[in-house]
Design an enzyme around this catalytic site. Sequence first.
Site, PDB file in Angstrom:
ATOM      1  N   LYS A 132      -9.890   0.075  11.222  1.00 26.75           N
ATOM      2  CA  LYS A 132     -10.081  -1.134  10.407  1.00 26.75           C
ATOM      3  C   LYS A 132     -10.417  -2.335  11.283  1.00 26.75           C
ATOM      4  CE  LYS A 132      -6.896   0.257   6.724  1.00 26.75           C
ATOM      5  NZ  LYS A 132      -7.798   0.784   5.703  1.00 26.75           N
TER       6      LYS A 132
ATOM      7  N   HIS B  21       0.869  -1.178   0.000  1.00 26.59           N
ATOM      8  CA  HIS B  21       0.000   0.000   0.000  1.00 26.59           C
ATOM      9  C   HIS B  21       0.909   1.232   0.000  1.00 26.59           C
ATOM     10  CE1 HIS B  21      -2.607   3.040   1.943  1.00 26.59           C
ATOM     11  NE2 HIS B  21      -3.639   2.308   1.558  1.00 26.59           N
TER      12      HIS B  21
ATOM     13  N   CYS C  44      -4.912   2.549  -3.433  1.00 20.24           N
ATOM     14  CA  CYS C  44      -3.637   3.097  -2.914  1.00 20.24           C
ATOM     15  C   CYS C  44      -2.498   2.106  -3.122  1.00 20.24           C
ATOM     16  CB  CYS C  44      -3.745   3.489  -1.446  1.00 20.24           C
ATOM     17  SG  CYS C  44      -5.006   4.701  -1.123  1.00 20.24           S
TER      18      CYS C  44
ATOM     19  N   GLN D 252      -4.056  -4.412   7.550  1.00 18.04           N
ATOM     20  CA  GLN D 252      -5.085  -5.370   7.118  1.00 18.04           C
ATOM     21  C   GLN D 252      -5.025  -6.674   7.902  1.00 18.04           C
ATOM     22  OE1 GLN D 252      -7.529  -4.675   5.161  1.00 18.04           O
ATOM     23  NE2 GLN D 252      -6.806  -2.761   4.281  1.00 18.04           N
TER      24      GLN D 252
ATOM     25  N   ASP E 291       3.558  -3.862   8.075  1.00 21.74           N
ATOM     26  CA  ASP E 291       2.348  -3.058   7.973  1.00 21.74           C
ATOM     27  C   ASP E 291       1.177  -3.988   8.294  1.00 21.74           C
ATOM     28  OD1 ASP E 291       0.017  -1.885   7.117  1.00 21.74           O
ATOM     29  OD2 ASP E 291       0.792  -1.251   5.163  1.00 21.74           O
TER      30      ASP E 291
HETATM   31  N1  C6P Z   1      -6.126   0.849   3.190  1.00 19.88           N
HETATM   32  C1  C6P Z   1      -8.027   0.430   1.757  1.00 19.88           C
HETATM   33  O1  C6P Z   1      -9.162   0.680   1.326  1.00 19.88           O
HETATM   34  P1  C6P Z   1      -4.614   4.332   7.305  1.00 19.88           P
HETATM   35  O2  C6P Z   1      -5.290   5.057   6.195  1.00 19.88           O
HETATM   36  O3  C6P Z   1      -3.392   5.052   7.795  1.00 19.88           O
HETATM   37  O4  C6P Z   1      -5.543   3.909   8.393  1.00 19.88           O
HETATM   38  O5  C6P Z   1      -4.109   2.925   6.684  1.00 19.88           O
HETATM   39  C2  C6P Z   1      -3.268   2.931   5.585  1.00 19.88           C
HETATM   40  C3  C6P Z   1      -3.052   1.545   5.093  1.00 19.88           C
HETATM   41  C4  C6P Z   1      -1.812   0.978   5.232  1.00 19.88           C
HETATM   42  N2  C6P Z   1      -1.554  -0.272   4.845  1.00 19.88           N
HETATM   43  C5  C6P Z   1      -2.508  -1.047   4.296  1.00 19.88           C
HETATM   44  C6  C6P Z   1      -2.169  -2.455   3.913  1.00 19.88           C
HETATM   45  C7  C6P Z   1      -3.789  -0.526   4.104  1.00 19.88           C
HETATM   46  O6  C6P Z   1      -4.725  -1.305   3.566  1.00 19.88           O
HETATM   47  C8  C6P Z   1      -4.068   0.796   4.497  1.00 19.88           C
HETATM   48  C9  C6P Z   1      -5.414   1.405   4.253  1.00 19.88           C
HETATM   49  C10 C6P Z   1      -7.481   1.256   2.896  1.00 19.88           C
HETATM   50  O7  C6P Z   1      -7.349  -0.492   1.299  1.00 19.88           O
HETATM   51  C11 C6P Z   1      -7.619   2.726   2.629  1.00 19.88           C
HETATM   52  S1  C6P Z   1      -6.622   3.264   1.278  1.00 19.88           S
END
Ligand code: C6P
Length: 425
Positions: A242, A139, A382, A219, A216
């Site tokens: 999440k 991501h 993203c 997910q 990371d």
């Molecule tokens: N993915 C998706 O719809 P934040 O926005 O900081 O809470 O998380 C960012 C992020 C980082 N790593 C992974 C693997 C992610 O999936 C995400 C967020 C969402 O897939 C929003 S783009």
Amino acid sequence: MEQKIQNEPLPLRSRLTPIEIERIRADFPILEQVIDGNRLIYLDNAATTQKPRVVINAISDYYRKYNANIHRGLHYLSERATEMYEHTREHAARFLGGVDPSEVIFTRGTTEAINLVAYTWGEQNIREGDEIVITEMEHHANLVPWVQLAKRKHAVLKRIPITPDGYLDLTNINEIITPRTKLLAISHMSNVLGTINHVADLAAKAHEHGAVVLADGAQAAPHLAVDVKALGVDFYALSSHKMLGPTGVGILYGRRDLLQEMPPFNLGGEMIREVRFDNVTWADLPYKFEGGTPNIADVVAFDAALHYLEEIGMDRLRQHEMDLTRYTIEQLSAIPGIEIQGPKEVEQRGGAISFTDADLHPHDISTYLDAKGIAIRAGHHCAQPLMRVLGKIATARASIYVYNNEADINALIKALRGMRRYFGL
Ligand code: C6P
């Protein structure tokens, strides 16, 4: 060489029963909504999850009964708010497998947690010619900070490729992770492919060369029991929103000795020990990294989300999602023209299921489904470099969570079949 995860299925009695799932659904007021005459079917959980009543109530309770700034006041409310805030930290430390609470730093989310590492540890430790290893399925949150750090430091960004099935391709791993590797930054679970990466093995390999490992967990943490020590990572990032919790809260777990050596990120109130006009010393961990007034109410409410997940049990949650993911993949695969991205074996993946239709743009799929009350996500998620690797401009993505059931998936499948008929396909 593909990586595979051995995952023993739970015996049937350990699964969530349909009655339990109905009870869980009843805890989420938003799921009662009817939009344009359609019951809301929420399948965009990888973007953000819905919130159970206990989390919503925890936010309003906090503002009605406890609101005060923390760590500074000597009055009842401030002490109570501080206790509640610190209680979530202790809870999160247990949730991550039993780490020291001083290794748990509250951030605004995964993005901020990873940037914190890039701008502190990265600035301090990455030098010209050093190598940073990522994967092709990252991501942007675990990619852009490293692209930019590599540029600033004249370091080299290397990547682990993926196989056509959406696994990491480890064929040339010994040429990718080498003695020059200073950092391995890898997603625990892909938000596009759903792949669960074998972080523990890769972390061990990176550590053989003295590299630092960041996972990371945005997910993975919502869907798997995570033990950061067993994974062997030095940093782990996640987002509360999440995993049933509020937006604006995330966690950076960091190994204590690394955090101690790192400079602070946000400079200002709360993160200092002593300030003089010509010199400043830093507060102890974790406060050194929590400058300014934090998001107290939402951190306090995150505790309720963690409780909620623990009451269900992460292993039962995972089993329910594996069952539903298997069903979704089977049903989607039977629709002509639909192609699923990522692993097909549910033991190797989570419930973020990206797919494309040979004849329709993912945005049109999403718009059509929206008109039926079904929320999915369409776009590059993203992960633009991954889209290029896949040869797609975008995908449609249905992503499940613990409150989804077979009826949700049946509605999705029925709508997708109806969509193809509607477009004369
Ligand atoms: N993915 C998706 O719809 P934040 O926005 O900081 O809470 O998380 C960012 C992020 C980082 N790593 C992974 C693997 C992610 O999936 C995400 C967020 C969402 O897939 C929003 S783009």
